[in-house]
Structure formats: structure tokens, C-alpha cells
Write a protein that holds these residues in place. Structure first.
Motif, PDB file in Angstrom:
ATOM      1  N   ASN A  29     -15.057 -23.848   3.137  1.00 25.45           N
ATOM      2  CA  ASN A  29     -15.087 -24.798   2.071  1.00 25.45           C
ATOM      3  C   ASN A  29     -15.249 -24.583   0.746  1.00 25.45           C
ATOM      4  OD1 ASN A  29     -15.192 -26.774   4.254  1.00 25.45           O
ATOM      5  ND2 ASN A  29     -17.395 -26.366   4.635  1.00 25.45           N
ATOM      6  N   ARG A  30     -15.835 -23.507   0.347  1.00 26.33           N
ATOM      7  CA  ARG A  30     -15.874 -23.038  -0.947  1.00 26.33           C
ATOM      8  C   ARG A  30     -14.475 -22.779  -1.648  1.00 26.33           C
ATOM      9  NH1 ARG A  30     -15.468 -18.476  -3.627  1.00 26.33           N
ATOM     10  NH2 ARG A  30     -15.055 -17.196  -1.930  1.00 26.33           N
ATOM     11  N   VAL A  31     -13.861 -22.219  -1.160  1.00 26.01           N
ATOM     12  CA  VAL A  31     -12.259 -22.444  -1.575  1.00 26.01           C
ATOM     13  C   VAL A  31     -11.774 -23.444  -1.789  1.00 26.01           C
ATOM     14  CG1 VAL A  31     -10.258 -21.088  -1.521  1.00 26.01           C
ATOM     15  CG2 VAL A  31     -12.146 -19.812  -0.555  1.00 26.01           C
ATOM     16  N   ALA A  32     -11.657 -24.304  -0.592  1.00 26.51           N
ATOM     17  CA  ALA A  32     -11.365 -25.747  -0.815  1.00 26.51           C
ATOM     18  C   ALA A  32     -11.694 -26.559  -1.685  1.00 26.51           C
ATOM     19  CB  ALA A  32     -11.625 -26.525   0.776  1.00 26.51           C
ATOM     20  N   GLU A  33     -13.076 -26.431  -2.060  1.00 29.63           N
ATOM     21  CA  GLU A  33     -13.658 -27.137  -3.208  1.00 29.63           C
ATOM     22  C   GLU A  33     -12.965 -26.623  -4.598  1.00 29.63           C
ATOM     23  OE1 GLU A  33     -18.028 -26.515  -2.568  1.00 29.63           O
ATOM     24  OE2 GLU A  33     -17.723 -27.763  -0.723  1.00 29.63           O
ATOM     25  N   SER A  34     -12.790 -25.285  -4.346  1.00 24.72           N
ATOM     26  CA  SER A  34     -12.154 -24.665  -5.884  1.00 24.72           C
ATOM     27  C   SER A  34     -10.878 -25.376  -6.163  1.00 24.72           C
ATOM     28  CB  SER A  34     -12.034 -23.327  -5.859  1.00 24.72           C
ATOM     29  OG  SER A  34     -11.283 -22.738  -6.909  1.00 24.72           O
ATOM     30  N   ALA A  35      -9.984 -25.686  -5.040  1.00 27.55           N
ATOM     31  CA  ALA A  35      -8.763 -26.006  -5.107  1.00 27.55           C
ATOM     32  C   ALA A  35      -8.635 -27.423  -5.472  1.00 27.55           C
ATOM     33  CB  ALA A  35      -8.046 -26.253  -3.752  1.00 27.55           C
ATOM     34  N   GLN A  36      -9.901 -28.368  -5.204  1.00 25.36           N
ATOM     35  CA  GLN A  36     -10.006 -29.551  -5.335  1.00 25.36           C
ATOM     36  C   GLN A  36     -10.699 -29.712  -6.908  1.00 25.36           C
ATOM     37  OE1 GLN A  36     -12.580 -30.714  -1.815  1.00 25.36           O
ATOM     38  NE2 GLN A  36     -11.623 -32.683  -2.334  1.00 25.36           N
ATOM     39  N   ASN A  37     -11.495 -28.896  -7.141  1.00 20.60           N
ATOM     40  CA  ASN A  37     -12.243 -29.022  -8.603  1.00 20.60           C
ATOM     41  C   ASN A  37     -11.329 -28.252  -9.666  1.00 20.60           C
ATOM     42  OD1 ASN A  37     -14.472 -30.421  -7.432  1.00 20.60           O
ATOM     43  ND2 ASN A  37     -15.618 -28.317  -7.048  1.00 20.60           N
ATOM     44  N   ASP A  38     -10.926 -26.969  -9.330  1.00 14.94           N
ATOM     45  CA  ASP A  38     -10.397 -26.406 -10.336  1.00 14.94           C
ATOM     46  C   ASP A  38      -8.735 -26.624 -10.511  1.00 14.94           C
ATOM     47  OD1 ASP A  38     -12.510 -24.947 -10.943  1.00 14.94           O
ATOM     48  OD2 ASP A  38     -12.093 -23.628  -9.274  1.00 14.94           O
TER      49      ASP A  38
END
Length: 174
Positions: free
Chosen positions: A71-80
Motif C-alpha cells: 500500500n505504501r508504494v501504491a500511495e507513492s504512485a497516487q501522491n507523487d
């Protein structure tokens, strides 16, 4: 060749690819999440960081689906990278699968094994980033329960390697 999709283990492979087929990338990190985290990314200058970030954005934008291991990496894709949640799936890699094992359940699983020897294989170049030190602690506990466990380590060796019964270090293999 006639194929339905292009499936890549990371964005690097498809950044400049031209195709009318859907592209799916499965990755365990985003570029920007590695900057400041992984030692190989710590020596990059601002220009290199910006360019790497740009290449990741180009790749992500052309994907039909992005699959991440956490989830942490998925959130990076969404946010960054401003990738929509509809384009993202989270499918944990093997070691990230959640099992609520405790000492008792491991002892019970140990009793069920059908062989007198269990060989474990660790593959990873970056010993500490991949949890090699934690692995040795776990392995030590397994050996206390049963001497039939063996551990083969390929790709890396800890800086302070100590001789541990049942552990074989092969280092990096070409």
C-alpha cells in the motif's frame, strides 16, 4: 507476435516503448520512494533525480494498470505521480503476504512437515535492505526447534558474517 498485453516487472522496461497493447507494470517501489531510502539513490544530484522522476511519470502515464507490492508504494504512485486509484492494484509479493504465525503455530507446522530436512533459499543482493539480519534471527529459532533446517544464501553476505550451523553463504553469483 500476437499478444494481449505487455507485462513488465518495473517501469524502466516500458518508458520509451511504443505499442497499442495495454501495458501492466508490477513493481515493489516507485523511483521517488527510493531516493533517500536506498543507498544507490543517495548519490544522485538534483538533475538526476528530476530526470528519473520524469521517466517514471512517462512510464506510469502510459500504463493501463499498475500493480504494487505494498500500500505504501501504491500511495507513492497516487501522491507523487498523480496516478488514479482505479489504475492501481496492490498484490503483495511472497514475503509480504500476511500470515499471523506465532511460535506455537510454527511448532505445529514443523510437526506436519513430511521430510526430515527443510531447505530455505534467500536471494538478495542488499543484505540489510532485504531483511537478511532478521532472517538469521528467525533461522536460529527454527534450528533450536529442529536441526533439519538449512539455509542457502545467494547474492549477498553480511558484513560481519559469523559461522552458523546450517547456513551456507554463496555471495553474488554471475
Amino acid at each position: 507476435l500476437d499478444y494481449d498485453i505487455i507485462f513488465a516487472p518495473g517501469s524502466t522496461y516500458i518508458t520509451f516503448l511504443k505499442s497499442d497493447k495495454p501495458i501492466v507494470v508490477w513493481a515493489d517501489a516507485t523511483y521517488i520512494s527510493m531516493v533517500g531510502f536506498h543507498f544507490q539513490y543517495n548519490k544522485l544530484n538534483n538533475r538526476q533525480i528530476k530526470y528519473g522522476d520524469y521517466l517514471e511519470q512517462v512510464a506510469f502515464d502510459k500504463c493501463s494498470k499498475l500493480i504494487f507490492s505494498t500500500n505504501r508504494v501504491a500511495e507513492s504512485a497516487q501522491n507523487d505521480y498523480k496516478i488514479s486509484q482505479e489504475k492501481i492494484e496492490v498484490i503483495p509479493f511472497g514475503a509480504n503476504l500476511i500470515h499471523n504465525h506465532n511460535r506455537e503455530s510454527i511448532v505445529e507446522l514443523n510437526k506436519l512437515k513430511s521430510t526430515s530436512k527443510v531447505k530455505l533459499l534467500f536471494i538478495g543482493v542488499y543484505w540489510y535492505n532485504k531483511g537478511g539480519d532478521i532472517l538469521l534471527e528467525i533461522f536460529d529459532e527454527l534450528r533450536k526447534m529442529d536441526s533439519g533446517y538449512e539455509l542457502e544464501v545467494v547474492g549477498s553476505t553480511p558484513k560481519e558474517k559469523k559461522e552458523i550451523s546450517g547456513v551456507n553463504f554463496y555471495g553474488f553469483l554471475d
